[in-house]
Design an enzyme around this catalytic site. Structure first.
Site, PDB file in Angstrom:
ATOM      1  N   ASP A  44      37.468   0.300  12.480  1.00 58.40           N
ATOM      2  CA  ASP A  44      38.165   0.747  11.148  1.00 58.40           C
ATOM      3  C   ASP A  44      39.053   1.963  11.260  1.00 58.40           C
ATOM      4  OD1 ASP A  44      39.219  -0.062   8.684  1.00 58.40           O
ATOM      5  OD2 ASP A  44      37.606   0.723   7.606  1.00 58.40           O
ATOM      6  N   GLU A  77      42.694   7.628   6.954  1.00 59.53           N
ATOM      7  CA  GLU A  77      42.106   7.735   5.817  1.00 59.53           C
ATOM      8  C   GLU A  77      40.440   7.914   5.976  1.00 59.53           C
ATOM      9  OE1 GLU A  77      45.523   4.845   4.826  1.00 59.53           O
ATOM     10  OE2 GLU A  77      44.572   5.704   6.619  1.00 59.53           O
ATOM     11  N   GLY A  91      37.056  19.107   3.415  1.00 54.94           N
ATOM     12  CA  GLY A  91      38.351  19.287   3.838  1.00 54.94           C
ATOM     13  C   GLY A  91      39.302  17.957   3.657  1.00 54.94           C
ATOM     14  N   ARG A 139      32.284   3.152  -5.213  1.00 50.54           N
ATOM     15  CA  ARG A 139      33.043   4.387  -5.248  1.00 50.54           C
ATOM     16  C   ARG A 139      32.266   5.626  -4.625  1.00 50.54           C
ATOM     17  NH1 ARG A 139      34.384   6.515 -10.456  1.00 50.54           N
ATOM     18  NH2 ARG A 139      35.106   4.193 -10.825  1.00 50.54           N
ATOM     19  N   VAL A 140      33.022   6.594  -4.013  1.00 54.53           N
ATOM     20  CA  VAL A 140      32.250   7.876  -3.547  1.00 54.53           C
ATOM     21  C   VAL A 140      32.310   8.827  -4.457  1.00 54.53           C
ATOM     22  CG1 VAL A 140      32.308   9.376  -1.658  1.00 54.53           C
ATOM     23  CG2 VAL A 140      32.815   6.831  -1.172  1.00 54.53           C
ATOM     24  N   PHE A 199      34.204  -2.401  -4.015  1.00 53.76           N
ATOM     25  CA  PHE A 199      33.123  -2.814  -4.659  1.00 53.76           C
ATOM     26  C   PHE A 199      32.033  -1.392  -4.834  1.00 53.76           C
ATOM     27  CE2 PHE A 199      33.530  -4.179  -0.099  1.00 53.76           C
ATOM     28  CZ  PHE A 199      32.672  -3.279   0.590  1.00 53.76           C
TER      29      PHE A 199
END
Length: 351
Positions: free
Chosen positions: A167, A171, A126, A57-58, A55
């Site tokens: 979470d 990632e 990084g 984006r970054v 839903f």
């Protein structure tokens, strides 16, 4: 342990208590009075997409006035509603604006417009631990231990605030310029006293009690830490299969196999973290996090020095300056569209 060592440990545990009590005061002030609408889209130049999700984006953005780079998380309100993630999204922003810890990514600004919600965070050039782990194959035990120690301290901090993270995975761990971790993505984080029931997380990292639809508590984060340490040191997770259902069967079976190169201390720690029986899982017993911090695998870890970021990192990501994105994958770019009419105003009024 000698008397002197025991006394030192005792006083360290006391000062941690004091630190956490003060941290809770700071957190609660912001939790009860969340900051709102602290910037505007026009103040940022959008540079490149760093990641996409179901839903939003970054994006890497540059603050026009200061020239500072940030990571801007853009969430489409209508998609958030469609995917029933309103509560999770409000949680994420409310938590992020209230927390403050060396290994948590900082939320610098948040705002919304007719179409989207925006969270502007510190940019961590990084990239994800995930990409470095896949490239290198696996981390040595000292390398894995350096990262694990930061997660232990971060969970100790979050849990003392009644926050469950839910979470943990490579990632969601970014590596900063000094080679330390920045935990990102609080989309599943929740403030819970006692138990909660929502099924969320990533299949490989789910604790058995989540899969079995039992009420669960912060012990799910300690299970996930076990999965993460295993994956860092092995190069693959302890439970994997083609289909989630097969992964779940392995997780609830309580059987774990270790690579032959794992040290006996590491195997012992993992048996205590990847423990199906909640009454035996480290982090969930009467000594809490101290069972983990005092475990033999962490014998060489100076917890205070890690917190103060004084320990030399085993690996520093290559990067060529503040706006460098070479540690992130490429994504298709898309215009940010803003409607002339307000969407979902009611649902996100508190954002």
């Amino acid at each position: 342990m000698g008397n002197a060592a025991a006394a030192k440990k005792g006083s360290e545990q006391e000062s941690v208590k004091e630190f956490l009590a003060k941290a809770k005061e700071d957190f609660l002030k912001k939790w009860e009075n969340p900051a709102q609408n602290t910037a505007h889209l026009d103040q940022f130049e959008r540079i490149k997409t760093l990641g996409t999700g179901s839903f939003g984006r970054v994006m890497l953005v540059k603050h026009k006035e200061t020239g500072n780079h940030f990571a801007m998380k853009i969430l489409d309100k209508q998609k958030v509603v469609k995917l029933k993630q309103i509560e999770h999204t409000l949680n994420e922003k409310r938590i992020l604006q209230a927390v403050n810890f060396p290994f948590l990514v900082k939320l610098e600004y948040s705002f919304k417009d007719n179409s989207n919600l925006y969270m502007v965070m510190e940019y961590v050039p990084g990239g994800e631990m995930f990409s470095h782990l896949r490239r290198i194959g696996r981390f040595s035990e000292p390398h894995a231990r350096f990262y694990a120690a930061q997660i232990v301290l971060t969970f100790e901090y979050l849990h003392s605030l009644d926050l469950i993270y839910r979470d943990l995975k490579p990632e969601n761990l970014l590596i900063d310029q000094q080679g330390y971790i920045q935990v990102t993505d609080f989309g599943f984080a929740k403030r819970v006293k006692g138990r909660t029931w929502t099924l969320c997380g990533t299949p490989e990292y789910l604790a058995p009690e989540i899969i079995l639809s039992k009420g669960y508590n912060k012990a799910v984060d300690w299970w996930a830490l076990g999965v993460l340490i295993y994956e860092m040191a092995a190069g693959y997770p302890p439970f994997f299969a083609d289909q989630p259902i097969q992964i779940y069967e392995k997780i609830v079976s309580g059987k774990v196999r270790f690579p032959s190169h794992f040290s006996s201390d590491l195997k012992d720690l993992l048996r205590n973290l990847l423990q199906v029986d909640l009454t035996k899982r480290f982090g969930n017993l009467k000594n809490g996090v101290n069972d983990i911090k005092n475990h033999k695998w962490f014998a060489t870890t100076d917890w205070i020095a890690i917190y103060q970021r004084k320990v030399e990192a085993p690996f520093i990501p290559k990067f060529k300056g503040p706006g460098d994105t070479s540690n992130f994958d490429d994504y298709e770019e898309e215009e940010i569209r803003v409607s002339i009419n307000e969407k979902c105003g009611k649902e996100f009024s508190e954002f």
